[in-house]
Motif scaffolding. Structure first.
Motif, PDB file in Angstrom:
ATOM      1  N   ALA A   1       0.699  -1.433   0.042  1.00 20.03           N
ATOM      2  CA  ALA A   1      -0.013  -0.026   0.081  1.00 20.03           C
ATOM      3  C   ALA A   1       0.967   1.333   0.104  1.00 20.03           C
ATOM      4  CB  ALA A   1      -1.066  -0.036   1.343  1.00 20.03           C
ATOM      5  N   ALA A   2       1.910   1.406   0.643  1.00 18.15           N
ATOM      6  CA  ALA A   2       2.780   2.466   0.618  1.00 18.15           C
ATOM      7  C   ALA A   2       3.485   2.723  -0.384  1.00 18.15           C
ATOM      8  CB  ALA A   2       3.772   2.155   1.844  1.00 18.15           C
ATOM      9  N   ALA A   3       3.883   1.613  -1.422  1.00 15.72           N
ATOM     10  CA  ALA A   3       4.591   1.606  -2.464  1.00 15.72           C
ATOM     11  C   ALA A   3       3.481   2.142  -3.710  1.00 15.72           C
ATOM     12  CB  ALA A   3       5.200   0.196  -3.079  1.00 15.72           C
ATOM     13  N   VAL A   4       2.405   1.605  -3.500  1.00 12.30           N
ATOM     14  CA  VAL A   4       1.338   2.332  -4.460  1.00 12.30           C
ATOM     15  C   VAL A   4       0.850   3.657  -4.280  1.00 12.30           C
ATOM     16  CG1 VAL A   4      -1.200   1.674  -5.128  1.00 12.30           C
ATOM     17  CG2 VAL A   4       0.643  -0.086  -4.957  1.00 12.30           C
ATOM     18  N   LEU A   5       0.663   3.977  -3.066  1.00 12.76           N
ATOM     19  CA  LEU A   5      -0.012   5.263  -2.708  1.00 12.76           C
ATOM     20  C   LEU A   5       1.127   6.517  -2.594  1.00 12.76           C
ATOM     21  CD1 LEU A   5      -2.405   4.291  -0.025  1.00 12.76           C
ATOM     22  CD2 LEU A   5      -3.032   4.620  -2.060  1.00 12.76           C
ATOM     23  N   ARG A   6       2.408   6.175  -2.633  1.00 15.14           N
ATOM     24  CA  ARG A   6       3.582   6.998  -2.546  1.00 15.14           C
ATOM     25  C   ARG A   6       3.762   7.495  -3.990  1.00 15.14           C
ATOM     26  NH1 ARG A   6       8.088   4.591  -0.001  1.00 15.14           N
ATOM     27  NH2 ARG A   6       6.568   4.231   1.614  1.00 15.14           N
ATOM     28  N   PRO A   7       3.666   8.817  -4.429  1.00 15.30           N
ATOM     29  CA  PRO A   7       3.712   9.350  -5.718  1.00 15.30           C
ATOM     30  C   PRO A   7       5.459   9.070  -6.038  1.00 15.30           C
ATOM     31  CG  PRO A   7       3.169  11.178  -4.270  1.00 15.30           C
ATOM     32  CD  PRO A   7       2.966   9.915  -3.486  1.00 15.30           C
ATOM     33  N   GLY A   8       5.739   8.810  -7.084  1.00 18.64           N
ATOM     34  CA  GLY A   8       7.098   8.413  -7.588  1.00 18.64           C
ATOM     35  C   GLY A   8       7.775   7.164  -7.320  1.00 18.64           C
ATOM     36  N   THR A   9       7.125   6.534  -6.514  1.00 19.01           N
ATOM     37  CA  THR A   9       7.868   5.180  -6.120  1.00 19.01           C
ATOM     38  C   THR A   9       8.211   4.428  -7.236  1.00 19.01           C
ATOM     39  OG1 THR A   9       6.720   5.265  -3.949  1.00 19.01           O
ATOM     40  CG2 THR A   9       7.737   3.308  -4.445  1.00 19.01           C
ATOM     41  N   VAL A  10       9.322   3.618  -7.328  1.00 14.67           N
ATOM     42  CA  VAL A  10       9.530   2.918  -8.304  1.00 14.67           C
ATOM     43  C   VAL A  10      10.211   1.675  -7.674  1.00 14.67           C
ATOM     44  CG1 VAL A  10      11.197   2.370 -10.181  1.00 14.67           C
ATOM     45  CG2 VAL A  10      10.489   4.758  -9.792  1.00 14.67           C
ATOM     46  N   THR A  11       9.422   0.566  -7.953  1.00 16.03           N
ATOM     47  CA  THR A  11       9.874  -0.639  -7.382  1.00 16.03           C
ATOM     48  C   THR A  11      10.540  -1.661  -8.417  1.00 16.03           C
ATOM     49  OG1 THR A  11       7.846  -1.848  -7.939  1.00 16.03           O
ATOM     50  CG2 THR A  11       8.052  -0.819  -5.842  1.00 16.03           C
ATOM     51  N   THR A  12      11.438  -2.319  -7.932  1.00 13.98           N
ATOM     52  CA  THR A  12      12.261  -3.407  -8.884  1.00 13.98           C
ATOM     53  C   THR A  12      11.627  -4.720  -8.486  1.00 13.98           C
ATOM     54  OG1 THR A  12      14.137  -2.141  -8.359  1.00 13.98           O
ATOM     55  CG2 THR A  12      14.427  -4.203  -9.543  1.00 13.98           C
ATOM     56  N   SER A  13      10.464  -4.992  -9.454  1.00 10.66           N
ATOM     57  CA  SER A  13      10.058  -6.191  -9.562  1.00 10.66           C
ATOM     58  C   SER A  13      10.828  -7.397 -10.371  1.00 10.66           C
ATOM     59  CB  SER A  13       8.741  -6.385  -9.932  1.00 10.66           C
ATOM     60  OG  SER A  13       8.499  -5.965 -11.262  1.00 10.66           O
ATOM     61  N   GLY A  14      10.910  -8.737 -10.178  1.00 14.88           N
ATOM     62  CA  GLY A  14      11.361  -9.835 -10.717  1.00 14.88           C
ATOM     63  C   GLY A  14      10.927 -10.968 -10.505  1.00 14.88           C
ATOM     64  N   ILE A  15      11.479 -11.921 -11.228  1.00 11.11           N
ATOM     65  CA  ILE A  15      11.256 -13.513 -10.925  1.00 11.11           C
ATOM     66  C   ILE A  15      12.444 -13.829 -10.304  1.00 11.11           C
ATOM     67  CG2 ILE A  15      10.813 -15.907 -11.934  1.00 11.11           C
ATOM     68  CD1 ILE A  15       8.865 -13.626 -12.734  1.00 11.11           C
ATOM     69  N   ILE A  16      12.048 -14.534  -8.863  1.00 12.68           N
ATOM     70  CA  ILE A  16      13.203 -15.047  -8.141  1.00 12.68           C
ATOM     71  C   ILE A  16      12.954 -16.477  -8.125  1.00 12.68           C
ATOM     72  CG2 ILE A  16      13.512 -12.936  -6.964  1.00 12.68           C
ATOM     73  CD1 ILE A  16      11.931 -14.028  -4.535  1.00 12.68           C
ATOM     74  N   GLU A  17      14.230 -17.276  -7.878  1.00  9.68           N
ATOM     75  CA  GLU A  17      14.246 -18.680  -7.699  1.00  9.68           C
ATOM     76  C   GLU A  17      14.440 -19.165  -6.199  1.00  9.68           C
ATOM     77  OE1 GLU A  17      17.148 -20.361 -10.114  1.00  9.68           O
ATOM     78  OE2 GLU A  17      16.286 -19.671 -12.003  1.00  9.68           O
ATOM     79  N   MET A  18      13.609 -19.788  -5.663  1.00  7.97           N
ATOM     80  CA  MET A  18      13.638 -20.081  -4.047  1.00  7.97           C
ATOM     81  C   MET A  18      13.871 -21.610  -4.088  1.00  7.97           C
ATOM     82  SD  MET A  18      11.107 -19.510  -0.931  1.00  7.97           S
ATOM     83  CE  MET A  18      10.172 -20.863  -0.977  1.00  7.97           C
ATOM     84  N   PRO A  19      15.201 -21.995  -3.661  1.00  8.67           N
ATOM     85  CA  PRO A  19      15.385 -23.548  -3.608  1.00  8.67           C
ATOM     86  C   PRO A  19      14.262 -24.024  -2.296  1.00  8.67           C
ATOM     87  CG  PRO A  19      17.170 -22.208  -2.992  1.00  8.67           C
ATOM     88  CD  PRO A  19      16.170 -21.482  -3.484  1.00  8.67           C
ATOM     89  N   LEU A  20      14.021 -25.283  -2.510  1.00  8.63           N
ATOM     90  CA  LEU A  20      12.869 -25.474  -1.614  1.00  8.63           C
ATOM     91  C   LEU A  20      13.552 -26.777  -0.763  1.00  8.63           C
ATOM     92  CD1 LEU A  20       9.754 -26.238  -3.715  1.00  8.63           C
ATOM     93  CD2 LEU A  20      10.085 -24.604  -1.952  1.00  8.63           C
ATOM     94  N   ASP A  21      13.417 -26.944   0.638  1.00  6.94           N
ATOM     95  CA  ASP A  21      13.610 -27.882   1.421  1.00  6.94           C
ATOM     96  C   ASP A  21      12.558 -28.882   1.661  1.00  6.94           C
ATOM     97  OD1 ASP A  21      16.217 -26.762   1.458  1.00  6.94           O
ATOM     98  OD2 ASP A  21      15.683 -25.510   3.358  1.00  6.94           O
ATOM     99  N   VAL A  22      11.381 -28.363   1.454  1.00  3.56           N
ATOM    100  CA  VAL A  22      10.195 -29.088   1.759  1.00  3.56           C
ATOM    101  C   VAL A  22       9.841 -30.146   0.597  1.00  3.56           C
ATOM    102  CG1 VAL A  22       8.789 -27.460   2.900  1.00  3.56           C
ATOM    103  CG2 VAL A  22       8.626 -27.514   0.698  1.00  3.56           C
ATOM    104  N   GLU A  23       9.350 -31.261   1.003  1.00  2.00           N
ATOM    105  CA  GLU A  23       9.525 -32.350  -0.186  1.00  2.00           C
ATOM    106  C   GLU A  23       8.393 -32.825  -0.595  1.00  2.00           C
ATOM    107  OE1 GLU A  23      12.033 -35.258   1.521  1.00  2.00           O
ATOM    108  OE2 GLU A  23      13.748 -34.192   1.304  1.00  2.00           O
ATOM    109  N   SER A  24       7.178 -33.039   0.500  1.00  2.00           N
ATOM    110  CA  SER A  24       6.015 -33.614   0.037  1.00  2.00           C
ATOM    111  C   SER A  24       4.966 -32.477  -0.861  1.00  2.00           C
ATOM    112  CB  SER A  24       5.131 -34.048   1.322  1.00  2.00           C
ATOM    113  OG  SER A  24       4.487 -33.009   1.857  1.00  2.00           O
ATOM    114  N   ASP A  25       4.129 -33.234  -1.554  1.00  2.00           N
ATOM    115  CA  ASP A  25       3.173 -32.425  -2.262  1.00  2.00           C
ATOM    116  C   ASP A  25       2.341 -31.515  -1.535  1.00  2.00           C
ATOM    117  OD1 ASP A  25       4.142 -33.592  -4.774  1.00  2.00           O
ATOM    118  OD2 ASP A  25       2.415 -34.954  -4.854  1.00  2.00           O
ATOM    119  N   LEU A  26       2.057 -31.869  -0.264  1.00  2.00           N
ATOM    120  CA  LEU A  26       1.170 -30.810   0.575  1.00  2.00           C
ATOM    121  C   LEU A  26       2.120 -29.920   1.023  1.00  2.00           C
ATOM    122  CD1 LEU A  26      -1.450 -30.317   1.888  1.00  2.00           C
ATOM    123  CD2 LEU A  26      -0.781 -31.879   3.798  1.00  2.00           C
TER     124      LEU A  26
END
Length: 158
Positions: free
Chosen positions: A76-101
């Motif tokens: 909300a702060a990023a959207v409502l603050r005028p002139g705010t530039v965010t750096t969005s992107g795709i990140i890769e997170m290695p998983l330690d969890v194993e089961s489908d659930l």
């Protein structure tokens, strides 16, 4: 019969006895049933994992609520603050969890948090691809998600 089913049965009996067929009545019956089962824990032997797991699920819910609130304010702060530039992107997170659930729960909780969206899981189920609204440092963002959401989910299932 597992202890969750017994606890649920005790909650239903509480609702019937008090004639309070409401969510608060069911929750209070569940809490009272949990306390009764906690007191009778020595009778169940190796069933102590149930009590630990219930507490960890509550911790996960509270952590998610906190993370949801903080992320909402940040977006909300990023959207409502005028002139705010965010750096969005795709990140890769290695998983330690194993089961489908576990993978499903981590991915959905990340998607429900404002500013992040789970995109895909790799073929070998070792990496989760996430779109992050604030990805100035992708490695730090991935590590934050691992140390937070994934860690809490992993605790519930261990």
């Amino acid at each position: 019969m597992n202890l969750f089913a017994v606890n649920l049965l005790l909650a239903i009996v509480w609702v019937v006895l008090t004639d309070a067929l409401t969510l608060s009545g069911l929750l209070s019956g569940f809490v009272l049933g949990y306390a009764a089962l906690w007191i009778a824990q020595p009778l169940f032997g190796e069933a102590g994992l149930y009590f630990v797991r219930v507490l960890r699920v509550i911790q996960l819910v509270l952590y998610f609520a906190y993370d949801l609130t903080m992320s909402s304010f940040k977006v909300a702060a990023a959207v409502l603050r005028p002139g705010t530039v965010t750096t969005s992107g795709i990140i890769e997170m290695p998983l330690d969890v194993e089961s489908d659930l576990e993978i499903l729960l981590v991915a959905n909780l990340i998607s429900l948090t404002p500013g992040t969206l789970s995109l895909d899981v790799s073929e070998d189920r070792k990496t989760l691809y996430i779109h992050a609204m604030f990805a100035e440092d992708p490695a730090a963002e991935a590590q934050g998600l691992k140390d937070g959401m994934e860690h809490m989910v992993r605790r519930v299932f261990t």
